[in-house]
Design a protein around this motif. Structure first.
Motif, mmCIF file in Angstrom:
data_model
loop_
_atom_site.group_PDB
_atom_site.id
_atom_site.type_symbol
_atom_site.label_atom_id
_atom_site.label_comp_id
_atom_site.label_asym_id
_atom_site.label_seq_id
_atom_site.Cartn_x
_atom_site.Cartn_y
_atom_site.Cartn_z
ATOM 1 N N SER A 20 2.500 2.804 -2.142
ATOM 2 C CA SER A 20 2.348 3.692 -3.291
ATOM 3 C C SER A 20 1.126 4.575 -3.173
ATOM 4 O O SER A 20 0.972 5.529 -3.920
ATOM 5 C CB SER A 20 2.262 2.874 -4.584
ATOM 6 N N ALA A 21 0.235 4.252 -2.242
ATOM 7 C CA ALA A 21 -0.994 5.034 -2.079
ATOM 8 C C ALA A 21 -0.886 6.017 -0.926
ATOM 9 O O ALA A 21 -1.881 6.400 -0.334
ATOM 10 C CB ALA A 21 -2.189 4.098 -1.857
ATOM 11 N N HIS B 31 0.803 -1.217 0.000
ATOM 12 C CA HIS B 31 0.000 0.000 0.000
ATOM 13 C C HIS B 31 0.837 1.269 0.000
ATOM 14 O O HIS B 31 0.295 2.359 -0.011
ATOM 15 C CB HIS B 31 -0.910 0.037 1.235
ATOM 16 N N GLY C 264 -3.745 10.039 -5.651
ATOM 17 C CA GLY C 264 -4.491 9.502 -4.519
ATOM 18 C C GLY C 264 -5.984 9.537 -4.729
ATOM 19 O O GLY C 264 -6.761 9.677 -3.785
ATOM 20 N N GLY D 121 -7.650 2.454 -4.719
ATOM 21 C CA GLY D 121 -7.134 1.448 -5.639
ATOM 22 C C GLY D 121 -7.609 0.050 -5.342
ATOM 23 O O GLY D 121 -7.008 -0.930 -5.802
ATOM 24 N N TRP E 66 -7.546 4.400 -11.188
ATOM 25 C CA TRP E 66 -6.903 4.809 -9.947
ATOM 26 C C TRP E 66 -5.529 5.407 -10.239
ATOM 27 O O TRP E 66 -4.747 4.849 -11.005
ATOM 28 C CB TRP E 66 -6.766 3.641 -8.994
ATOM 29 N N ASP F 166 -2.154 6.511 -8.274
ATOM 30 C CA ASP F 166 -1.395 6.565 -7.037
ATOM 31 C C ASP F 166 -0.860 7.971 -6.777
ATOM 32 O O ASP F 166 -0.864 8.453 -5.644
ATOM 33 C CB ASP F 166 -0.212 5.587 -7.099
#
Length: 336
Positions: free
Chosen positions: A20-21, A18, A227, A288, A222, A224
């Motif tokens: 990358s988010a 997670h 966001g 995502g 989505w 990244d």
């Protein structure tokens, strides 16, 4: 693994995948501060929540109406099928009132069920009397351009009927004593220390490919880096008049029945009505990830509730939400 973000320690299962988010996670964790007041329609923290009514406005989405103005400022946007298979939006404003929004178009039969739970204002350019009466009977204060309400104007840069725009501050300023209170929450958001349901329990999802009709194919991807989910009209990126990309923190897909009414538009197409009471299938996308759910709305005045397979409420990430009303017959939802 333990993830430390914004000074808060949260246990995230398999947190490595997670990372990358992080822009998304920062907004989630910031909104989970127990002492912070939050905007009721987004769950986003605020220094103070303005005591004003929610404003629902009917916005056009034909090719002649694009690019629109003010959609990115909405707390919630609902997309519905209207005559001829094109779609229109009901954009709901509360936490942010942009300088201008539009193009504004006429009311449709499903708008009352969308706006009634807000208990505030419903603004549009015109409409047949039964639809307007239904909105009033549901407790909404209606503001119509063709009835002379303040706050509407026509722009010289568009041709009619795609040139009616509105000033939200002026519309909200006309709320009467019975319609000045802030709305209640329309969707659930996570409790302190918890993740939104799709992020915690859903499957990784990069895209949502939707079919609302033969001519309407919105797509969400989505990002990244941003966001948030970014919208396209088919293969064309959706942008506002100022070039800003249209996006949302959450995308909620509700599978609904759409029925033809006896009314016809000037081209002879039947005016459809979306049945937005009862129950149905849903898909909720945040961060995502996407998770299947069930939606329920017992009556016109009730908000939509989202429930997971385990019977627990489905929560959304703090931020703006788009609700896609995808027909059970002729509509389709594909994730990638």
């Amino acid at each position: 693994m333990v993830l430390v973000t914004a000074g808060v320690v949260v246990a995230w299962p398999a947190a490595e995948k997670h990372l990358s988010a992080l822009p998304f996670l920062d907004s989630v964790i910031a909104a989970l501060t127990p002492s912070a007041p939050v905007w009721p329609l987004t769950g986003v923290p605020a220094d103070a929540v303005a005591d004003r009514s929610a404003l629902a406005v009917k916005i056009e989405n034909s090719a002649d109406a694009r690019p629109q103005t003010g959609l990115t400022a909405a707390d919630v946007v609902w997309e519905q099928v209207v005559e001829g298979g094109i779609t229109r939006f009901v954009a709901v404003y509360h936490s942010d009132l942009p300088p201008e929004i539009g193009p504004v178009r006429s009311i449709r039969p499903m708008d009352t069920a969308i706006a009634a739970p807000l208990g505030g204002l419903l603004a549009f350019s015109g409409g047949v009397p039964p639809y307007v009466t239904a909105a009033q009977d549901a407790g909404l204060q209606v503001l119509s351009q063709d009835s002379g309400a303040d706050g509407f104007h026509r722009t010289s840069t568009r041709t009619a009927p795609h040139n009616v725009y509105a000033v939200p501050q002026t519309l909200v300023g006309q709320a009467d004593a019975a319609h000045r209170a802030s709305p209640g929450a329309q969707f659930d958001h996570p409790a302190a220390g918890e993740q939104p349901t799709a992020f915690a329990e859903g499957q990784p999802t990069a895209t949502l490919e939707l079919t609302l009709s033969g001519v309407s194919h919105p797509r969400w991807a989505w990002s990244d880096a941003d966001g948030r989910w970014l919208r396209s009209e088919g293969s064309t990126p959706a942008v506002e008049a100022d070039g800003m990309r249209i996006g949302a923190t959450n995308v909620v897909v509700l599978r609904v029945d759409v029925v033809a009414t006896e009314a016809r538009d000037p081209a002879g197409n039947p005016v459809p009505d979306t049945i937005l009471t009862g129950t149905g299938r849903a898909l909720v996308a945040s961060g995502g990830h996407a998770v299947e759910a069930t939606w329920s709305k017992p009556g016109t005045d009730d908000r939509v509730t989202l429930t997971g397979a385990d019977g627990a409420p489905v929560t959304l990430a703090p931020g703006p939400t788009w609700v896609e009303l995808v027909p059970n017959s002729g509509g389709a939802v594909a994730t990638g």
